[in-house]
Design a protein around this motif. Structure first.
Motif, PDB file in Angstrom:
ATOM      1  N   ASN A 255       1.006  -1.274   0.077  1.00 33.20           N
ATOM      2  CA  ASN A 255      -0.010  -0.124  -0.057  1.00 33.20           C
ATOM      3  C   ASN A 255       0.985   1.312   0.049  1.00 33.20           C
ATOM      4  N   ASN A 256       0.485   2.317  -0.759  1.00 36.14           N
ATOM      5  CA  ASN A 256       1.152   3.517  -0.894  1.00 36.14           C
ATOM      6  C   ASN A 256       0.411   4.446  -0.171  1.00 36.14           C
ATOM      7  N   ASN A 258       0.745   7.478   0.324  1.00 30.11           N
ATOM      8  CA  ASN A 258       0.891   8.812  -0.387  1.00 30.11           C
ATOM      9  C   ASN A 258       0.479   9.007  -1.704  1.00 30.11           C
ATOM     10  N   VAL A 262       1.238   1.943  -6.087  1.00 35.32           N
ATOM     11  CA  VAL A 262       2.207   1.379  -5.598  1.00 35.32           C
ATOM     12  C   VAL A 262       3.517   1.264  -6.586  1.00 35.32           C
ATOM     13  N   ASN A 283      -3.080  -0.431  -4.601  1.00 39.23           N
ATOM     14  CA  ASN A 283      -3.169  -0.277  -3.149  1.00 39.23           C
ATOM     15  C   ASN A 283      -3.753  -1.428  -2.438  1.00 39.23           C
ATOM     16  N   TYR A 313       6.839   0.106   1.008  1.00 39.50           N
ATOM     17  CA  TYR A 313       5.166  -0.176   0.673  1.00 39.50           C
ATOM     18  C   TYR A 313       4.732  -1.253   1.235  1.00 39.50           C
TER      19      TYR A 313
END
Length: 315
Positions: A255-256, A258, A262, A283, A313
Motif C-alpha cells: 500500500n502507498n 501517499n 504502489v 493499493n 510499501y
C-alpha cells in the motif's frame, strides 16, 4: 512438447502493450482441493518419504524477441500449460541453449525448462510465448519438463515442475483448478485443436504416473505455499535461490499511503534500479514474493521476473 514444425503465430495481442495500464491483483483466493484424483502415486509418496525439496527458480531472460501480452493484457495469464521435451537425456540447460539459438527457425519458445536439478525461466511470464498454438499462446504460461532416466531423477523433476507451476499461479493470483488453470499440452490439443500433441501423458505413463497424480502434487504445493510459504506442511525455507539476497517464499500486501498506486522498479544490468513507468501495483493488494535485493540502502521484494517493490510499501 513444443512443436519443432514451423507454424506462424499471430501477434495481434501485441497491441495490448500500448495501453496495458496498471497491473491489478484480486483478493487472495481460498485453498482449492483436488477433485476425482486417481489412485495414490508411488512417485508422490517417494517425494514425501524422502523429503525431496524443489530447487529455486533461476531467471535468465533468453533471446526470444517477440513481446506480446496475453489476450487479457500484459501480466494477465490464465494459467499454465505443462509440456515435456521428448528429448531423452537433454537437460534444462541443454534445452535453453538450443531454444535460444533456434527459436527463430522453429517458431517455438516456452517460458521455462525444468529437470531434476534446475528450473530455468527464460522469458518474462508477463508476456506470451510460442508453445502450444495461437489460442493457448495468448492465454497461458508454458513450461517444458525434461526427460530423465531414473526414478529419483523423475521424482525430483516433477517436484521442481510442480513448484514452478504453483509459484506462477500464486504470483498471478490464480486459483489452482486442475484442467482449467493448469493443463497438459494434451488438454490444450483437445480443447482448442490448434495442435495435436499429447504430452506429457505418454512420458508420465512410462513412470506409472498420470496428470491426475501431478495435479495432486501441484495442489499440495500450492496450498502449503499459500499457508506456510513452503511446499511442506511444516513451513520453513525451500532450497536457497542462486541469486543474491533470497528470502523464503511468502505473500506480501502492499500500500502507498501517499499515492493512488504502489510504484515498482526493474533492476538494470549494472545493479541499479529504474522505475517501471507503464504499470504499478494497486493499493492494498497481495503479491507472491520469493526474493529480496538491496540498492542504495533500500530493500526490494520481487513480485515478477524483474519487477520489484520497495519494502517501504509492504504493510
Amino acid at each position: 512438447m513444443v512443436s519443432k514444425k514451423k507454424f506462424m503465430v499471430s501477434l495481434a495481442t501485441a497491441a495490448t502493450l500500448a495501453g496495458a495500464g496498471y497491473v491489478t491483483v484480486q483478493n487472495v483466493v481460498p485453498n482449492v482441493g483436488i477433485q476425482n484424483v486417481q489412485a495414490a502415486s508411488a512417485i508422490n509418496d517417494y517425494i514425501a518419504n524422502n523429503n525431496i525439496q524443489p530447487v529455486s527458480i533461476q531467471n535468465e531472460e533468453g533471446t526470444f524477441s517477440q513481446w506480446f501480452g496475453y489476450e487479457n493484457g500484459v501480466g494477465k495469464p490464465e494459467g499454465v500449460v505443462v509440456h515435456e521435451t521428448a528429448t531423452p537425456g537433454a537437460t534444462a540447460r541443454n534445452e535453453v541453449t538450443y531454444f535460444n539459438r533456434e527459436w527463430s527457425n522453429m517458431y517455438s519458445y516456452v517460458h521455462a525448462f525444468v529437470d531434476n536439478n534446475e528450473i530455468i525461466n527464460i522469458h518474462n511470464t508477463d508476456y506470451g510465448v510460442w508453445g502450444a498454438g495461437p489460442t493457448a499462446n495468448s492465454k497461458y504460461i508454458q513450461v517444458e519438463l525434461c526427460e530423465v532416466s531414473t526414478t529419483d531423477q523423475f521424482a525430483r523433476s516433477v517436484s521442481n515442475d510442480a513448484y514452478y507451476i504453483a509459484s506462477k499461479l500464486i504470483q498471478y493470483n490464480l486459483p489452482f483448478t486442475a484442467g482449467t488453470t493448469v493443463l497438459s499440452h494434451n488438454d490444450v490439443s483437445q480443447r482448442y485443436g490448434d495442435t495435436n500433441h499429447t504430452d506429457p501423458v505418454g512420458y508420465f505413463a512410462k513412470w506409472g504416473y498420470s496428470m491426475d497424480q501431478f495435479y495432486e502434487l501441484i495442489g499440495s504445493y500450492y496450498n502449503n505455499m499459500k499457508n506456510n510459504g513452503s511446499v511442506t506442511n511444516g513451513g520453513g525455507n525451500n532450497t536457497p535461490d542462486t541469486d543474491t539476497g533470497v528470502t523464503d517464499s511468502n505473500t506480501i500486501n502492499v500500500n502507498n499511503s501517499n499515492g493512488s498506486y504502489v510504484p515498482i522498479v526493474a533492476f538494470q544490468n549494472d545493479g541499479s534500479v529504474k522505475t517501471v513507468t507503464n504499470r504499478a501495483l494497486m493499493n492494498n493488494t497481495p503479491w507472491y514474493t520469493d526474493k529480496t535485493r538491496e540498492y542504495n540502502g533500500i530493500t526490494y521484494r520481487r513480485v515478477a521476473t524483474n519487477e520489484w517493490v520497495s519494502t517501504q510499501y509492504v504493510i
